[in-house]
Design a protein around this motif. Structure first.
Motif, short mmCIF file in Angstrom:
data_model
loop_
_atom_site.label_atom_id
_atom_site.label_comp_id
_atom_site.label_asym_id
_atom_site.label_seq_id
_atom_site.Cartn_x
_atom_site.Cartn_y
_atom_site.Cartn_z
N HIS A 59 23.04 35.68 33.61
CA HIS A 59 23.65 35.07 34.52
C HIS A 59 23.55 35.49 36.16
N PRO A 60 23.37 34.75 37.15
CA PRO A 60 23.00 35.32 38.47
C PRO A 60 24.32 35.57 38.97
N LEU A 61 24.28 36.71 39.76
CA LEU A 61 25.63 37.01 40.53
C LEU A 61 25.65 35.92 41.48
N PRO A 62 27.03 35.72 42.00
CA PRO A 62 27.53 34.79 42.95
C PRO A 62 27.35 35.56 44.28
N VAL A 63 27.28 34.87 45.39
CA VAL A 63 27.40 35.18 46.82
C VAL A 63 28.82 35.14 47.39
N PRO A 64 29.50 36.20 47.47
CA PRO A 64 30.80 36.04 47.93
C PRO A 64 31.17 36.01 49.43
N ASN A 65 32.07 35.09 49.71
CA ASN A 65 32.43 34.75 51.06
C ASN A 65 33.90 35.23 51.44
N GLY A 66 33.97 35.00 52.70
CA GLY A 66 35.24 35.43 53.08
C GLY A 66 36.53 35.12 52.33
N ALA A 67 36.68 33.89 52.10
CA ALA A 67 37.94 33.41 51.30
C ALA A 67 37.81 34.14 50.06
N PHE A 68 36.80 34.49 49.39
CA PHE A 68 36.91 35.20 48.03
C PHE A 68 37.39 36.70 48.51
N PHE A 69 36.98 37.25 49.47
CA PHE A 69 37.57 38.65 49.63
C PHE A 69 39.03 38.62 50.01
N ALA A 70 39.38 37.43 50.83
CA ALA A 70 40.75 37.44 51.39
C ALA A 70 41.74 37.16 50.15
N TRP A 71 41.19 36.18 49.37
CA TRP A 71 42.10 35.88 48.10
C TRP A 71 42.16 37.11 47.20
N GLY A 72 41.18 37.80 46.92
CA GLY A 72 41.20 39.06 46.08
C GLY A 72 41.98 40.13 46.45
N VAL A 73 42.16 40.37 47.90
CA VAL A 73 43.09 41.27 48.42
C VAL A 73 44.38 40.91 47.90
N ILE A 74 44.79 39.44 48.44
CA ILE A 74 46.20 38.91 48.16
C ILE A 74 46.47 39.17 46.67
N GLY A 75 45.61 38.87 46.10
CA GLY A 75 46.05 38.71 44.36
C GLY A 75 45.87 40.40 43.84
N GLY A 76 45.30 41.21 44.42
CA GLY A 76 45.11 42.49 43.82
C GLY A 76 46.36 43.16 44.13
N LEU A 77 46.65 43.07 45.42
CA LEU A 77 48.04 43.85 45.75
C LEU A 77 49.38 43.09 45.20
N ALA A 78 49.31 41.96 45.03
CA ALA A 78 50.45 41.19 44.28
C ALA A 78 50.63 41.55 43.22
N GLN A 79 49.41 41.79 42.28
CA GLN A 79 49.59 42.36 40.70
C GLN A 79 49.74 43.69 40.78
N ILE A 80 49.47 44.47 41.86
CA ILE A 80 50.19 45.80 41.55
C ILE A 80 51.43 45.63 41.68
N GLY A 81 52.17 45.05 42.84
CA GLY A 81 53.45 45.12 42.99
C GLY A 81 54.22 44.49 41.73
N ALA A 82 53.68 43.65 41.23
CA ALA A 82 54.27 42.76 40.10
C ALA A 82 54.38 43.81 38.77
N THR A 83 53.37 44.47 38.51
CA THR A 83 53.17 45.21 37.35
C THR A 83 54.05 46.43 37.52
N PHE A 84 54.28 46.91 38.61
CA PHE A 84 55.14 48.07 39.08
C PHE A 84 56.52 47.78 38.71
N LEU A 85 57.04 46.38 39.04
CA LEU A 85 58.32 46.14 38.91
C LEU A 85 58.46 45.94 37.54
N LEU A 86 57.70 45.25 36.54
CA LEU A 86 57.98 45.13 35.55
C LEU A 86 57.89 46.49 34.38
#
Length: 304
Positions: A59-86
């Motif tokens: 499978h070829p590797l995708p070429v990430p863009n700015g939207a990918f990095f931004a959404w990844g940071v938002i999702g990653g930090l939100a999941q840390i907080g959600a898991t901590f609270l759970l």
């Protein structure tokens, strides 16, 4: 049965296993450390999965863009907080109720997607989501005298606020991951849900591990020793957590985040089984009815 449905049900089962392991770890280490385990010990499995896709299956590797990095940071930090609270919530309520509060996620994910991404849900979807939400709220008051006052108090209690915030952050992370994974499609020669999901997972889990490891080294260095002493359970937690994430990311690449997360309510069935069989905690009649409402909402979602 559609592929994303099968993947979502399997992921819900694995996510329940992850929560079982984390509740067990909560007795051996602090909340932050038990949260870190879910990410840090999942890194090798995430990298292995991506390597198999790219090097083994071509499978070829995708070429990430700015939207990918931004959404990844938002999702990653939100999941840390959600898991901590759970994980923190497990200190206040039993395993089933603690998990049930965070299951408000589908409704909150749908609201986020509606407000910010323009996704639409039809009337049947909304009825199904509300039915499942009613089941969650019934579970929350199952051990009190049911009345308008008790429902109001349970909705705004400290444990409810923690659980609802956890659900909100899980919903935000679901929408963010769906957007991040979807943004990679432009960098691939053809739609490749497995690679989009695997690439997103590796980026996010490396980010989460770095953030949490830095925090532990700075503020709670003693917890690192506790993590090392519980490495066997931690490794199992990382494996099932990463495997569940493979499934979530793939399913949310194939389907709207809100629909994936609504089907994921089936996790409550696995949660009640774990509550009774693993933790030997009592489940009363109203909690069973609440679980039935959740499952009914899921069936309504897919039968109409």
């Amino acid at each position: 049965m559609e592929l994303w449905v099968v993947i979502t049900i399997a992921s819900a089962f694995l996510q329940n296993m992850r929560s079982v392991f984390q509740k067990h770890l909560k007795g051996q280490m602090g909340t932050t450390a038990a949260t870190f385990v879910r990410f840090g010990f999942g890194v090798p499995f995430a990298i292995l999965y991506l390597a198999i896709l790219h090097l083994g299956l071509g499978h070829p590797l995708p070429v990430p863009n700015g939207a990918f990095f931004a959404w990844g940071v938002i999702g990653g930090l939100a999941q840390i907080g959600a898991t901590f609270l759970l994980v923190h919530l497990f200190s206040f309520r039993n395993f089933a109720v603690g998990t049930a509060y965070s299951r408000t996620e589908p409704m909150q994910a749908a609201l986020i997607a509606y407000l910010f991404l323009g996704e639409r849900l039809n009337a049947n979807d909304l009825v199904a989501l509300c039915l499942s939400m009613a089941g969650v709220m019934l579970i929350s008051v199952a051990r009190t005298d049911i009345s308008p006052r008790s429902l109001l108090e349970s909705t705004f209690s400290r444990t409810a606020r923690i659980g609802l915030l956890s659900g909100l952050l899980f919903g935000l992370s679901a929408v963010a991951y769906s957007s991040a994974s979807g943004s990679l499609a432009a960098g691939l020669p053809a739609r490749d849900a497995a690679m989009q999901a695997g690439f997103t997972l590796v980026y996010v889990i490396l980010l989460q591990t770095a953030v949490m490891l830095g925090w532990l080294a700075w503020r709670e260095p003693g917890e690192i020793r506790r993590i090392r002493s519980a490495w066997r359970v931690s490794l199992a937690t990382g494996f099932v957590g990463a495997t569940a994430s493979f499934g979530w990311f793939t399913a949310m690449t194939l389907q709207q985040a809100a629909l994936v997360r609504s089907l994921a309510q089936i996790e409550m069935v696995f949660t009640f089984a774990s509550t009774a069989l693993v933790f030997k905690e009592r489940v009363n009649r109203l909690e069973v009815v609440g679980c039935a409402l959740i499952v009914s909402g899921i069936l309504l979602l897919f039968l109409l």
